[in-house]
Design a protein around this motif. Structure first.
Motif, PDB file in Angstrom:
ATOM      1  N   VAL A 113       9.309   5.266  10.380  1.00  0.00           N
ATOM      2  CA  VAL A 113       9.595   4.771   9.031  1.00  0.00           C
ATOM      3  C   VAL A 113      10.791   3.824   9.025  1.00  0.00           C
ATOM      4  CG1 VAL A 113      10.202   5.420   6.671  1.00  0.00           C
ATOM      5  CG2 VAL A 113       8.484   6.729   7.918  1.00  0.00           C
ATOM      6  N   TRP A 114      11.951   4.270   9.523  1.00  0.00           N
ATOM      7  CA  TRP A 114      13.115   3.382   9.557  1.00  0.00           C
ATOM      8  C   TRP A 114      12.866   2.182  10.464  1.00  0.00           C
ATOM      9  CZ3 TRP A 114      18.184   3.327   7.497  1.00  0.00           C
ATOM     10  CH2 TRP A 114      18.451   4.351   6.573  1.00  0.00           C
ATOM     11  N   GLY A 115      11.975   2.306  11.419  1.00  0.00           N
ATOM     12  CA  GLY A 115      11.687   1.218  12.350  1.00  0.00           C
ATOM     13  C   GLY A 115      10.701   0.188  11.830  1.00  0.00           C
ATOM     14  N   ARG A 116      10.153   0.406  10.647  1.00  0.00           N
ATOM     15  CA  ARG A 116       9.226  -0.563  10.064  1.00  0.00           C
ATOM     16  C   ARG A 116       9.983  -1.821   9.639  1.00  0.00           C
ATOM     17  NH1 ARG A 116       4.293   1.065   8.385  1.00  0.00           N
ATOM     18  NH2 ARG A 116       4.370  -0.353   6.605  1.00  0.00           N
ATOM     19  N   GLU A 117       9.258  -2.919   9.570  1.00  0.00           N
ATOM     20  CA  GLU A 117       9.870  -4.194   9.218  1.00  0.00           C
ATOM     21  C   GLU A 117       9.914  -4.466   7.714  1.00  0.00           C
ATOM     22  OE1 GLU A 117       8.175  -7.394  11.470  1.00  0.00           O
ATOM     23  OE2 GLU A 117       8.461  -6.328  13.364  1.00  0.00           O
ATOM     24  N   GLY A 118       9.275  -3.660   6.890  1.00  0.00           N
ATOM     25  CA  GLY A 118       9.139  -3.949   5.471  1.00  0.00           C
ATOM     26  C   GLY A 118      10.428  -3.951   4.672  1.00  0.00           C
ATOM     27  N   LEU A 119      11.425  -3.166   5.094  1.00  0.00           N
ATOM     28  CA  LEU A 119      12.717  -3.098   4.418  1.00  0.00           C
ATOM     29  C   LEU A 119      13.825  -3.152   5.455  1.00  0.00           C
ATOM     30  CD1 LEU A 119      12.043  -0.099   1.976  1.00  0.00           C
ATOM     31  CD2 LEU A 119      12.105  -2.528   1.364  1.00  0.00           C
ATOM     32  N   ASP A 120      14.940  -3.770   5.084  1.00  0.00           N
ATOM     33  CA  ASP A 120      16.078  -3.755   6.006  1.00  0.00           C
ATOM     34  C   ASP A 120      16.802  -2.412   5.900  1.00  0.00           C
ATOM     35  OD1 ASP A 120      17.746  -3.863   3.729  1.00  0.00           O
ATOM     36  OD2 ASP A 120      18.015  -6.023   3.890  1.00  0.00           O
ATOM     37  N   ARG A 121      17.712  -2.168   6.813  1.00  0.00           N
ATOM     38  CA  ARG A 121      18.395  -0.871   6.860  1.00  0.00           C
ATOM     39  C   ARG A 121      19.289  -0.640   5.646  1.00  0.00           C
ATOM     40  NH1 ARG A 121      19.855  -0.413  13.308  1.00  0.00           N
ATOM     41  NH2 ARG A 121      17.705  -0.693  14.001  1.00  0.00           N
ATOM     42  N   LYS A 122      19.884  -1.684   5.122  1.00  0.00           N
ATOM     43  CA  LYS A 122      20.722  -1.530   3.933  1.00  0.00           C
ATOM     44  C   LYS A 122      19.878  -1.038   2.758  1.00  0.00           C
ATOM     45  CE  LYS A 122      23.936  -4.017   0.943  1.00  0.00           C
ATOM     46  NZ  LYS A 122      24.619  -5.284   0.665  1.00  0.00           N
ATOM     47  N   THR A 123      18.706  -1.601   2.586  1.00  0.00           N
ATOM     48  CA  THR A 123      17.813  -1.174   1.505  1.00  0.00           C
ATOM     49  C   THR A 123      17.352   0.256   1.735  1.00  0.00           C
ATOM     50  OG1 THR A 123      17.094  -3.452   1.164  1.00  0.00           O
ATOM     51  CG2 THR A 123      15.667  -1.711   0.283  1.00  0.00           C
ATOM     52  N   ARG A 124      17.005   0.589   2.965  1.00  0.00           N
ATOM     53  CA  ARG A 124      16.595   1.970   3.263  1.00  0.00           C
ATOM     54  C   ARG A 124      17.726   2.948   2.968  1.00  0.00           C
ATOM     55  NH1 ARG A 124      11.557   1.949   5.376  1.00  0.00           N
ATOM     56  NH2 ARG A 124      10.913   0.044   6.455  1.00  0.00           N
TER      57      ARG A 124
END
Length: 126
Positions: free
Chosen positions: A48-59
Motif C-alpha cells: 500500500v505505502w509502496g503504490r505510486e498513487g499517493l506520495d508519502r506526505k499525503t499517506r
C-alpha cells in the motif's frame, strides 16, 4: 511472503518511522508475532505505502486523520514522527487534528493533541 515486496516495505517503513522504532518492533518479535510483523511490512508498507498513487506526505496525512479518529494513541505517536519524516509540518499536523475534532469528536482530538505535542517536543519540531 514476497521477498521483494517485504524489502520494499521495510525500506519505506524505516524511512517513515525511523530505524530505532522499526528495530524495536523487529527485535521484539517472537514466534507468535513474527507473521504479524511480516504481514505489516509486506502489505501495509510494501503493497500500500509502496503504490505510486499517493506520495508519502499525503499517506501520512491520511494516516494521522484515521488513527486519531480511531483514538489509537500508540500508533498515532509513531505516525506523527513519520509524518514529520515525510514532510508534514507541525502546523499541518495541528490542522489535521482540528479537523478530526470536528468530524470525529473532541475526546479523540484532545488525546491526539497530547500525543502529537509530546512527540513533536521530543523531536524538537516545536
Amino acid at each position: 511472503m514476497d521477498k521483494a515486496t517485504y524489502d520494499k516495505g521495510m525500506e519505506i517503513r524505516r524511512a517513515t518511522l525511523g530505524d530505532a522504532y522499526v528495530d524495536k518492533a523487529i527485535d521484539g518479535m517472537s514466534d507468535f508475532t513474527r507473521e504479524l510483523q511480516e504481514l505489516v511490512t509486506t502489505y501495509c508498507w510494501g503493497e500500500v505505502w509502496g503504490r505510486e498513487g499517493l506520495d508519502r506526505k499525503t499517506r501520512s496525512t491520511i494516516n494521522i486523520a484515521m488513527i486519531a479518529s480511531l483514538n489509537r494513541q500508540h500508533e498515532l505517536a509513531a505516525h506523527v514522527r513519520g509524518a514529520i519524516n515525510n514532510g508534514l509540518t507541525p502546523d499541518e499536523i495541528k490542522e489535521i487534528l482540528l479537523q478530526v475534532g470536528i468530524y470525529c469528536g473532541v475526546p479523540a482530538m484532545v488525546d491526539s493533541f497530547r500525543t502529537a505535542r509530546a512527540v513533536l517536543e521530543e523531536m524538537e519540531a516545536i
